[in-house]
Design an enzyme around this catalytic site. Structure first.
Site, PDB file in Angstrom:
ATOM      1  N   TYR A 175      -3.348  11.148   2.736  1.00  0.00           N
ATOM      2  CA  TYR A 175      -2.191  10.271   2.549  1.00  0.00           C
ATOM      3  C   TYR A 175      -2.307   9.657   1.154  1.00  0.00           C
ATOM      4  CZ  TYR A 175       1.175   6.545   2.725  1.00  0.00           C
ATOM      5  OH  TYR A 175       2.246   5.736   2.413  1.00  0.00           O
ATOM      6  N   ASP A 197      -8.087   9.212  -5.571  1.00  0.00           N
ATOM      7  CA  ASP A 197      -7.173   8.169  -5.106  1.00  0.00           C
ATOM      8  C   ASP A 197      -8.017   7.116  -4.388  1.00  0.00           C
ATOM      9  OD1 ASP A 197      -5.453   6.538  -3.746  1.00  0.00           O
ATOM     10  OD2 ASP A 197      -4.301   8.141  -2.793  1.00  0.00           O
ATOM     11  N   LYS A 230      -3.919  -1.984  -4.124  1.00  0.00           N
ATOM     12  CA  LYS A 230      -4.310  -2.799  -2.969  1.00  0.00           C
ATOM     13  C   LYS A 230      -5.241  -3.965  -3.347  1.00  0.00           C
ATOM     14  CE  LYS A 230      -3.442   0.683   0.603  1.00  0.00           C
ATOM     15  NZ  LYS A 230      -2.383   0.138   1.437  1.00  0.00           N
ATOM     16  N   TYR A 240       8.194   1.327   8.035  1.00  0.00           N
ATOM     17  CA  TYR A 240       7.494   1.987   9.150  1.00  0.00           C
ATOM     18  C   TYR A 240       7.834   1.348  10.496  1.00  0.00           C
ATOM     19  CZ  TYR A 240       4.692   4.941   6.139  1.00  0.00           C
ATOM     20  OH  TYR A 240       4.299   5.901   5.260  1.00  0.00           O
TER      21      TYR A 240
HETATM   22  C1  LIG Z   1      -5.233   6.267  -0.276  1.00  0.00           C
HETATM   23  C2  LIG Z   1      -3.872   5.690  -0.492  1.00  0.00           C
HETATM   24  N1  LIG Z   1      -3.166   6.080  -1.552  1.00  0.00           N
HETATM   25  C3  LIG Z   1      -1.943   5.580  -1.813  1.00  0.00           C
HETATM   26  C4  LIG Z   1      -1.375   4.650  -0.976  1.00  0.00           C
HETATM   27  C5  LIG Z   1       0.003   4.118  -1.272  1.00  0.00           C
HETATM   28  O1  LIG Z   1      -0.068   2.794  -1.655  1.00  0.00           O
HETATM   29  P1  LIG Z   1       1.231   1.846  -1.598  1.00  0.00           P
HETATM   30  O2  LIG Z   1       1.507   1.608  -0.150  1.00  0.00           O
HETATM   31  O3  LIG Z   1       0.807   0.615  -2.326  1.00  0.00           O
HETATM   32  O4  LIG Z   1       2.330   2.576  -2.283  1.00  0.00           O
HETATM   33  C6  LIG Z   1      -2.067   4.214   0.147  1.00  0.00           C
HETATM   34  C7  LIG Z   1      -1.477   3.238   1.071  1.00  0.00           C
HETATM   35  O5  LIG Z   1      -1.925   3.000   2.157  1.00  0.00           O
HETATM   36  C8  LIG Z   1      -3.354   4.759   0.404  1.00  0.00           C
HETATM   37  O6  LIG Z   1      -4.068   4.390   1.474  1.00  0.00           O
END
Ligand SMILES: Cc1ncc(COP(=O)(O)O)c(C=O)c1O
Length: 449
Positions: free
Chosen positions: A147, A253, A282, A19
């Site tokens: 996202y 998610d 995370k 990014y």
């Molecule tokens: C809600 C959500 N799902 C999926 C992801 C993707 O995770 P990663 O960056 O570990 O691939 C993120 C990343 O910020 C996220 O906020």
């Protein structure tokens, strides 16, 4: 230094950052070490990590208990293939997760990062229906501003945006329904009287898909990268209700929201709902190591049990269930419960509501939103038009630079400034960061950027 060159110079010659527009980027911060909520740079600066290192850190940097867990595990077993083998840390972590997850989520599938957790969920949903003899169910409904990650499948279910634009030809078609973005209500309604009318769009999209709907995928209560959009819990309850009514799977998610970020252990708890599949990453490893889990109900899992080997879930990664990552995740969960991190997040929420709420007197502030340990300030050129400039607005980098000068790492999503520290941040540190935010916002305006 190596050959007299600084780390930043060597980085510039050999590394490509995520990014990051490498042509115009400011020099990266060369971080020598981290301790608690602070990062220490090579050139001696002390910087408060106000974004939990991309939303992963919860107990602070370099926590002795977590360091020890990894060291102990490394002496026993660093890694082993997870197809055909198992090990204590993977089994123990799965048991501990099942014990605290929303009811019914009982089968833990390991992968490596947030994107893969969601990618796995999408594949699992499609094959679930195929294995059950409903091969037409291949379509997903996702929400605007979503996202879900950067792999091709997760970009497909994310909102079409600057993040995905270049890859449009690779993406599969997805139905998109309204999100409850109350500050910019898609129906132009007022929250006090709307009756969550925006849910009607999801209902309509599911009705139109009929027996082609594989599932609905949402970021419960908090849509992160799409602008720190915080939901009324009634919308989340409605998602569960509509998935049941239309007979499709609900995929939550919780890569960002899992492990306390919204003030509950899992965001689904705000509405007392259990999804059919949940994605976590995370904070799962407290920000130490890349790992993710996709946890399914017994009903989803059962659809893959067969004498027909074609019904196997053919998905896996080299580092599936890495023992070091599992060990630190176990230690993190223990610490979380023993030291009552949820109570800390709730106190943080009160501080953010009061402290950030006072910023409403600044004309650049359009909206202030808080949930758990996340506070967001949406900035606008003008309150009437709510024009904020969007993700690529130069305001974001201008603000980041101003905060860094004051010793805080914040990384606005364009015109949405947010503060999401590790939970162990002290009360006076929270107050200090809010003071820095006020000072910067008092001095900045859109024409500066
Ligand atoms: C809600 C959500 N799902 C999926 C992801 C993707 O995770 P990663 O960056 O570990 O691939 C993120 C990343 O910020 C996220 O906020």
């Amino acid at each position: 230094m190596s050959g007299g060159r600084s780390l930043v110079d060597r980085d510039g010659a050999a590394v490509w950052h995520p990014y990051t527009q490498m042509k115009t980027r400011p020099a990266p911060l060369a971080i020598a070490r981290g301790q608690g909520v602070y990062l220490y740079t090579e050139d001696g600066r002390k910087i408060l990590d106000g974004i939990s290192s991309w939303w992963v850190n919860i107990h602070g940097h370099s926590h002795p208990r977590l360091n020890q867990a990894i060291a102990d595990q490394a002496r026993e077993l660093e890694h082993v293939i997870f197809a055909g083998c198992t090990h204590r840390p993977a089994v123990e972590l799965a048991e501990k997760l099942v014990a605290v997850l929303p009811r019914g989520l009982t089968r833990v599938f390991y992968s490596d990062n947030g994107s893969t957790a969601v990618e796995v969920a999408a594949k699992m949903a499609v094959q679930y229906w195929l294995n059950r003899g409903e091969p037409r169910r291949q379509r997903f409904v996702a929400l605007h501003h979503a996202y879900h990650g950067d792999t091709v499948g997760t970009m497909s279910v994310s909102e079409l945006s600057v993040f995905t634009q270049a890859f449009t030809p690779l993406l599969f078609p997805v139905e998109r329904a309204h999100a409850p973005y109350c500050y910019r209500c898609p129906l132009g309604l007022d929250r006090a009287t709307c009756g969550i009318a925006c849910l009607g769009d999801l209902d309509a999209k599911l009705a139109a898909l009929g027996d082609e709907a594989a599932g609905v995928i949402v970021e419960p209560m908090l849509q992160g990268a799409g602008g720190m959009i915080m939901w009324p819990h009634e919308f989340l309850a409605g998602v569960r209700r509509l998935c049941d009514r239309h007979g499709t799977l609900m995929i939550a998610d919780e890569v960002l929201t899992g492990f306390g970020r919204t003030g509950r252990l899992f965001a689904c708890e705000h509405a007392g709902v259990s999804p059919d599949i949940i994605c976590l990453s995370k904070a799962l490893t407290a920000g130490y190591l890349p790992m993710a889990v996709t946890v399914a109900t017994e009903a989803v899992y059962d659809a893959f049990l067969s004498d027909d080997r074609m019904k196997t879930f053919f998905h896996g990664h080299s580092f599936t269930a890495n023992p070091l990552a599992c060990a630190v995740a176990i230690a993190s969960l223990d610490l979380f419960l023993e030291e009552d991190r949820l109570a800390r997040v709730r106190r943080l929420e009160t501080q953010l509501v009061e402290g950030l709420g006072r910023l409403r007197d600044l004309s650049i502030v359009g909206d202030v939103r808080v949930i758990g340990g996340v506070g967001a300030v949406e900035l606008v050129r003008d309150r009437a038009s709510k024009d904020g400039g969007g993700y690529l607005d130069a305001l974001g980098p201008t603000l980041s630079a101003a905060f860094l000068e004051r010793g805080v790492l914040l990384r606005p999503l364009g015109n949405v400034l947010y503060f999401m520290p590790p939970y162990v941040i002290a009360d006076d540190e929270v107050a200090w960061v809010i003071d820095q935010i006020r000072a910067v916002l008092e001095r900045v305006n859109y024409s500066d950027s």
